[in-house]
Design an enzyme around this catalytic site. Structure first.
Site, PDB file in Angstrom:
ATOM      1  CE  LYS A 142      -3.148   2.404   2.714  1.00  0.00           C
ATOM      2  NZ  LYS A 142      -4.267   2.351   3.656  1.00  0.00           N
TER       3      LYS A 142
ATOM      4  CG  ASP B 160      -5.919   8.184   5.092  1.00  0.00           C
ATOM      5  OD1 ASP B 160      -6.400   8.730   3.966  1.00  0.00           O
ATOM      6  OD2 ASP B 160      -6.192   6.885   5.439  1.00  0.00           O
TER       7      ASP B 160
ATOM      8  CE  LYS C 149      -6.733   8.532   8.012  1.00  0.00           C
ATOM      9  NZ  LYS C 149      -7.309   7.428   8.740  1.00  0.00           N
TER      10      LYS C 149
ATOM     11  CG  ASP D  14      -2.388   4.974   5.132  1.00  0.00           C
ATOM     12  OD1 ASP D  14      -1.936   3.843   5.743  1.00  0.00           O
ATOM     13  OD2 ASP D  14      -3.067   5.309   4.191  1.00  0.00           O
TER      14      ASP D  14
ATOM     15  CG  ASP E 106     -10.155   7.419   6.349  1.00  0.00           C
ATOM     16  OD1 ASP E 106      -8.710   7.295   6.343  1.00  0.00           O
ATOM     17  OD2 ASP E 106      -9.843   7.516   7.915  1.00  0.00           O
TER      18      ASP E 106
ATOM     19  CD  GLU F  99      -6.768   5.177   2.199  1.00  0.00           C
ATOM     20  OE1 GLU F  99      -7.424   5.303   3.407  1.00  0.00           O
ATOM     21  OE2 GLU F  99      -5.360   5.530   2.541  1.00  0.00           O
TER      22      GLU F  99
ATOM     23  NE  ARG G 231     -10.736  -1.139   3.036  1.00  0.00           N
ATOM     24  CZ  ARG G 231     -11.904  -1.552   4.460  1.00  0.00           C
ATOM     25  NH1 ARG G 231     -12.887  -1.778   4.454  1.00  0.00           N
ATOM     26  NH2 ARG G 231     -11.127  -1.170   5.746  1.00  0.00           N
TER      27      ARG G 231
END
Ligand code: BES
Ligand code: ZN
Ligand code: ZN
Length: 491
Positions: free
Chosen positions: A260, A265, A272, A283, A342, A344, A346
């Site tokens: 990933k 993020d 967030k 991230d 959020d 994101e 996946r």
């Protein structure tokens, strides 16, 4: 830092070092050489031990002044539990203490090799501990690297050849981990998708490697709609990275590693909180681990073909950002209702896994800071593993144990899949209220051909540390690099 392996000289006065580390276990000197030194010092070391100034817990230290050079007694804990991780911890402790004492050369006296460990493994673990333990992120300090003084670590050993061979591997593995740490620790405004892609390009030029980097237009052409939805809110363009390592002979297996790579993020429009955003430059830890692994493969050269893949992007809110309720179509044709921007990771992984599958790998492993729920479940030191192939999962867990990286299996519970159903698309990107880590795994499974062995490692907890650890300062840890390299070297 250089690491040398030599015989122990007969006399203490012949040891040319600023600090000599001697292992102590359960109140006794842990190495036969220790007793020789003790005798030549008229029993000075045993007097210190008798007074119980050091008991010998792992990493405990006591500095003893002698006429020749200072001796650092280092605890190694219960000798029956002397394993790879203890070796890493004590090497790190010795080097860090050397730095604190402003020493230039530090030496570790010959350690007895446990029956379960080869000389090569001991050398590898000591080198890993030393190089990882000395890591510091000073790029943004006005005073450059003020604390690192140790230039040479000397390992005394009666099994020189094996230990020295392991040291070479250990250094490469630790440098790969430190590369991942640097990428993670660099602020997101500097470590953009473009910068990550440049790093991939540098690695792709190393021997036995090649690289392909796709820009937004090419990503569009490949039909990676889920990935593009995440990238749509950012002014920084996304880059899709595909590195390949090819061994000299016919590869025994073809492996796909997917990381990933969300360089920041923010949560997107499902923004967030300020606090949970503080560490979100990490991230991209999965992609960083993948890049570290690929760099190391160029030198370690196992007989397997490895594809390192990452869909790199930022996740930002803006007028062009993807909106809750949007529907995106992934490369494999499945449609996804994005109810929370959020979730994101996946979405980017869905397309990256679909792409990885097209390379026809024998097995796939993805590594991702995927869910906060994973940190709730297993804490900050342990990652979660899920997948469709129990043997693969158990092998990866065992490789993690040897690497000092904790991995715990969670079940992919079929019934929870109902919560990923959308009334208007094939799937939605969030599941039910509970079991968030598992829901993440279940979502990814929708993009994996059940015939391809696949494991997903959620590293949201251990990718980052707030506390200083035995051989990692606060910040990115480079988690995953050592487990994955152990795995690839075991095939
Ligand atoms: N990058 C986060 C996961 C994360 C959280 C990593 C904490 C490291 C520390 C991920 O993209 C995320 O935000 N996941 C959401 C998923 C939810 C909206 C279904 C989460 O965990 O809250
Ligand atoms: Zn997120
Ligand atoms: Zn994320």
């Amino acid at each position: 830092m250089k690491i040398k392996v030599t015989d122990s000289p007969a006399r203490l006065s012949q040891v040319a070092t600023d600090v000599l580390a001697v292992a102590v276990a359960e109140g006794k000197l842990f190495t036969p050489r220790g007793s020789v030194l003790d005798r030549s010092l008229g029993g000075l070391l045993s007097r210190v031990l008798r007074k119980e100034e050091i008991k010998g817990k792992v990493g405990e230290t006591r500095l003893v002044d002698t006429p020749s050079c200072p001796i650092l007694l280092v605890g190694i804990g219960d000798p029956k539990k002397f394993d790879s991780e203890v070796a890493r911890k004590i090497a790190a402790r010795v080097v860090r203490t050397g730095d604190r004492l402003k020493a230039c050369h530090v030496t570790i006296e010959d350690l007895p090799i446990p029956s379960k460990m080869t000389p090569e493994q001991l050398g590898k673990n000591l080198a890993e501990g030393a190089v990882l333990g000395q890591y510091a992120f000073h790029k943004y300090k006005s005073e450059k690297n003020p604390t690192r003084t140790v230039e040479t670590l000397i390992l005394h050993s009666s099994r020189k050849a094996g230990v020295a061979k392991g040291v070479q591997t250990g250094i490469i593995v630790a440098q790969a981990t430190n590369l991942a740490r640097d990428l993670i620790n660099t602020p997101a405004t500097d470590m953009t998708p473009r910068r990550m892609a440049e790093e991939a390009r540098r690695i792709g030029r190393l021997p036995r490697l090649s690289v392909k980097i796709y820009d937004r237009r090419q990503i569009q052409r490949m039909g990676m709609g889920c990935y593009l939805a995440v990238a749509s809110g950012s002014v920084e363009p996304p880059y899709f990275v595909h590195l390949v390592y090819r061994p000299a002979g016919k590869p025994r297996k073809k492996i796909a590693l997917v990381g990933k790579g969300v360089t920041f993020d923010s949560g997107g429009l499902s923004l967030k909180t300020a606090q949970s955003m503080e560490t979100m430059k990490d991230d991209m830890s999965g992609a960083a681990a993948m890049l570290g692994v690929m760099q190391a493969l160029s030198v370690l050269r196992p007989p397997v073909e490895v594809h390192g893949i990452s869909a790199i992007t930022e996740n930002m809110p803006s007028g062009s950002a993807d909106k809750p309720g949007d529907i995106a179509t992934s490369m494999n044709g499945k449609t996804v209702e994005i109810l929370n921007t959020d979730a994101e990771g996946r979405l980017t992984l869905a397309d990256a896994l679909a792409y990885a599958q097209k390379q026809k790998p024998d097995l796939m492993i993805d590594v991702a800071t995927l869910t906060g729920a994973c940190v709730i479940a297993l804490g900050e030191l342990c990652s979660a593993i899920m997948g469709n192939h129990e043997k693969l999962i158990q092998t990866v867990i065992a490789c993690g144990l040897e690497a000092g990286e904790k991995i715990w299996e969670l079940p992919l519970i079929e019934e929870y899949k109902d919560d990923l159903k959308s009334p208007i698309a094939d799937l939605k990107n969030i599941g039910g209220r509970w079991g968030g880590c598992i829901n993440g795994g279940l979502f990814l499974q929708e993009f994996v051909n059940p015939k391809v062995p696949w494991a997903h490692i959620d590293i949201a907890g251990p990718s980052w540390t707030e506390k200083e650890l035995d051989y990692s300062p606060r910040g990115g840890t480079g988690f995953g690099v050592r487990t994955l390299l152990n795995f690839l070297l075991s095939l």
